[in-house]
Design an enzyme around this catalytic site. Structure first.
Site, mmCIF file in Angstrom:
data_model
loop_
_atom_site.group_PDB
_atom_site.id
_atom_site.type_symbol
_atom_site.label_atom_id
_atom_site.label_comp_id
_atom_site.label_asym_id
_atom_site.label_seq_id
_atom_site.Cartn_x
_atom_site.Cartn_y
_atom_site.Cartn_z
ATOM 1 N N ASP A 245 -4.414 6.507 3.772
ATOM 2 C CA ASP A 245 -3.332 6.310 4.744
ATOM 3 C C ASP A 245 -3.990 5.763 6.005
ATOM 4 O OD1 ASP A 245 -1.426 6.464 6.740
ATOM 5 O OD2 ASP A 245 -0.606 8.384 6.044
ATOM 6 N N VAL A 246 -3.679 4.519 6.363
ATOM 7 C CA VAL A 246 -4.396 3.873 7.466
ATOM 8 C C VAL A 246 -4.141 4.534 8.823
ATOM 9 C CG1 VAL A 246 -4.585 1.614 6.363
ATOM 10 C CG2 VAL A 246 -2.577 2.125 7.799
ATOM 11 N N SER B 56 2.755 -10.976 12.768
ATOM 12 C CA SER B 56 4.027 -11.480 12.232
ATOM 13 C C SER B 56 4.602 -12.449 13.251
ATOM 14 C CB SER B 56 5.001 -10.308 12.042
ATOM 15 O OG SER B 56 6.322 -10.781 11.821
ATOM 16 N N TYR C 127 8.986 -2.575 15.306
ATOM 17 C CA TYR C 127 8.218 -3.573 14.535
ATOM 18 C C TYR C 127 7.742 -4.702 15.455
ATOM 19 C CZ TYR C 127 6.952 -6.534 10.514
ATOM 20 O OH TYR C 127 6.275 -7.302 9.599
ATOM 21 N N LYS D 198 3.778 -5.505 16.101
ATOM 22 C CA LYS D 198 3.173 -6.783 15.705
ATOM 23 C C LYS D 198 2.640 -7.561 16.911
ATOM 24 C CE LYS D 198 3.409 -6.505 11.248
ATOM 25 N NZ LYS D 198 2.155 -6.247 10.516
HETATM 26 P P1 NAP Z 1 4.926 -4.652 0.893
HETATM 27 O O1 NAP Z 1 5.046 -5.570 -0.257
HETATM 28 O O2 NAP Z 1 6.038 -3.718 1.224
HETATM 29 O O3 NAP Z 1 3.564 -3.826 0.726
HETATM 30 C C1 NAP Z 1 3.197 -2.918 1.726
HETATM 31 C C2 NAP Z 1 1.803 -2.394 1.423
HETATM 32 O O4 NAP Z 1 1.394 -1.539 2.500
HETATM 33 C C3 NAP Z 1 1.750 -1.562 0.149
HETATM 34 O O5 NAP Z 1 0.501 -1.802 -0.473
HETATM 35 C C4 NAP Z 1 1.796 -0.137 0.684
HETATM 36 O O6 NAP Z 1 1.140 0.833 -0.133
HETATM 37 C C5 NAP Z 1 0.991 -0.287 1.959
HETATM 38 N N1 NAP Z 1 1.209 0.783 2.934
HETATM 39 C C6 NAP Z 1 2.363 1.163 3.543
HETATM 40 N N2 NAP Z 1 2.129 2.188 4.380
HETATM 41 C C7 NAP Z 1 0.803 2.464 4.307
HETATM 42 C C8 NAP Z 1 -0.055 3.399 4.924
HETATM 43 N N3 NAP Z 1 0.402 4.305 5.830
HETATM 44 N N4 NAP Z 1 -1.381 3.401 4.613
HETATM 45 C C9 NAP Z 1 -1.859 2.503 3.706
HETATM 46 N N5 NAP Z 1 -1.110 1.610 3.071
HETATM 47 C C10 NAP Z 1 0.209 1.586 3.379
HETATM 48 O O7 NAP Z 1 4.659 -5.469 2.261
HETATM 49 P P2 NAP Z 1 4.261 -6.995 2.540
HETATM 50 O O8 NAP Z 1 5.504 -7.746 2.751
HETATM 51 O O9 NAP Z 1 3.251 -7.460 1.567
HETATM 52 O O10 NAP Z 1 3.591 -6.819 3.993
HETATM 53 C C11 NAP Z 1 2.190 -6.785 4.190
HETATM 54 C C12 NAP Z 1 1.920 -6.981 5.665
HETATM 55 O O11 NAP Z 1 2.445 -8.238 6.094
HETATM 56 C C13 NAP Z 1 2.582 -5.934 6.564
HETATM 57 O O12 NAP Z 1 1.733 -5.620 7.639
HETATM 58 C C14 NAP Z 1 3.831 -6.634 7.068
HETATM 59 O O13 NAP Z 1 4.290 -6.097 8.278
HETATM 60 C C15 NAP Z 1 3.298 -8.042 7.200
HETATM 61 N N6 NAP Z 1 4.332 -9.079 7.200
HETATM 62 C C16 NAP Z 1 5.163 -9.234 6.138
HETATM 63 C C17 NAP Z 1 6.120 -10.246 6.173
HETATM 64 C C18 NAP Z 1 7.072 -10.503 5.028
HETATM 65 O O14 NAP Z 1 8.018 -11.306 5.200
HETATM 66 N N7 NAP Z 1 6.892 -9.874 3.872
HETATM 67 C C19 NAP Z 1 6.233 -11.063 7.311
HETATM 68 C C20 NAP Z 1 5.359 -10.863 8.377
HETATM 69 C C21 NAP Z 1 4.413 -9.875 8.315
HETATM 70 P P3 NAP Z 1 1.807 1.594 -1.420
HETATM 71 O O15 NAP Z 1 1.892 0.596 -2.538
HETATM 72 O O16 NAP Z 1 0.792 2.679 -1.682
HETATM 73 O O17 NAP Z 1 3.148 2.100 -0.963
#
Ligand code: NAP
Length: 256
Positions: A63-64, A144, A157, A161
């Protein structure tokens, strides 16, 4: 292009799904050994099982937002793989949209803890390990487009970010004496578990979202992360690389 990553070691937090998993795949293709880390042990195990055929993959649940977990993540990485060259601080969450007048302290604290404290802890521990081993490593954080503009009803959020952009700059300055480069990637809308409820299905044009009328793929963000993890961009530190299909450059009246 050879990114020069062969034989090096990376940790990807949030590496079990979405952008993180695509990043693990990409770094394995580049010949790196990679630690997949995420919060849930079952999620880590599933990712290791799936990605293990592509190269040397280790799984460590963490857990980060918890200091002891992050210390263990870095120490265990060095114990198992001998070194740490690249830390990708990708773990993150999204909340249901809510006007800030109705936002609870718990919603605020959880978002800030995972994104800001998590990036702080992972960056600090990685830098300590790199400094002690005299490795001029790379840290890639994930911001983001929400850190550069304001999405309505997402105060926690947006702030987290934007905070990561500032924290990335601070790390770039503070870790420079050891040759450690720190940059952030700011994705726009990307198809992952985090966004499936908000986006139309793949292939349906999203007019006005950006210069390109579509959301992005996780691999398209992973490509930028791999670039920033490499020595190819030695003169970049403290930078924000936007990967958004031209979302931020579009005038508001044209927006989706
Ligand atoms: P995602 O598919 O929902 O995956 C989230 C990941 O974060 C999963 O591996 C999850 O682990 C892990 N996680 C959540 N809480 C955690 C914690 N407390 N400690 C360690 N790991 C944790 O998300 P994503 O869309 O790939 O997003 C990845 C990053 O990109 C995030 O920082 C997000 O804010 C950023 N981002 C995403 C988008 C978008 O459109 N998708 C846009 C801009 C920025 P588990 O599998 O164990 O639950």
């Amino acid at each position: 292009m050879d990114l020069g990553l062969k034989g090096k070691v990376a940790v990807v937090t949030g590496g079990s799904r979405g952008i993180g998993r695509a990043t693990v795949q990409r770094l394995l293709q580049e010949g790196m050994s990679v630690v997949v880390s995420s919060q849930r042990a079952d999620s880590v195990a599933a990712a290791v099982k799936e990605l293990g055929a592509s190269g040397r993959v280790e799984g460590i649940a963490c857990d980060v937002a918890v200091e002891a977990d992050v210390k263990k993540l870095v120490a265990e990485t060095v114990r198992r793989l001998g070194r740490l060259d690249v830390m990708v601080t990708n773990a993150g969450i999204a909340d249901p949209y809510v006007n800030m007048v109705d936002m609870s302290v718990e919603q605020w604290d959880r978002m800030i803890a995972i994104h800001m404290r998590g990036t702080f802890l992972c960056g600090r521990e990685a830098a300590r390990a790199m400094r002690d081993a005299k490795i001029p490593g790379r840290i890639v954080t994930i911001s983001s487009t929400s850190g550069k503009e304001c999405e309505a009803h997402a105060a926690n959020y947006n702030a987290a970010k934007a905070g990561i952009v500032g924290l990335t700059r601070s790390m770039a300055v503070d870790f420079a004496p050891w040759g450690i480069r720190v940059n952030t990637v700011a994705p726009g809308w990307i198809y992952t578990d985090m966004t499936t409820a908000d986006l139309p299905p793949r292939g349906v044009p999203i007019d006005g979202l950006g210069a390109l009328p579509r959301a992005g793929e996780p691999g398209e963000v992973a490509a930028a992360i791999a670039f920033l993890a490499s020595d190819v961009c030695d003169f970049m530190t403290g930078s924000t690389v936007v990967v958004d299909g031209g979302q931020l450059i579009l005038s508001p009246k044209m927006r989706w």
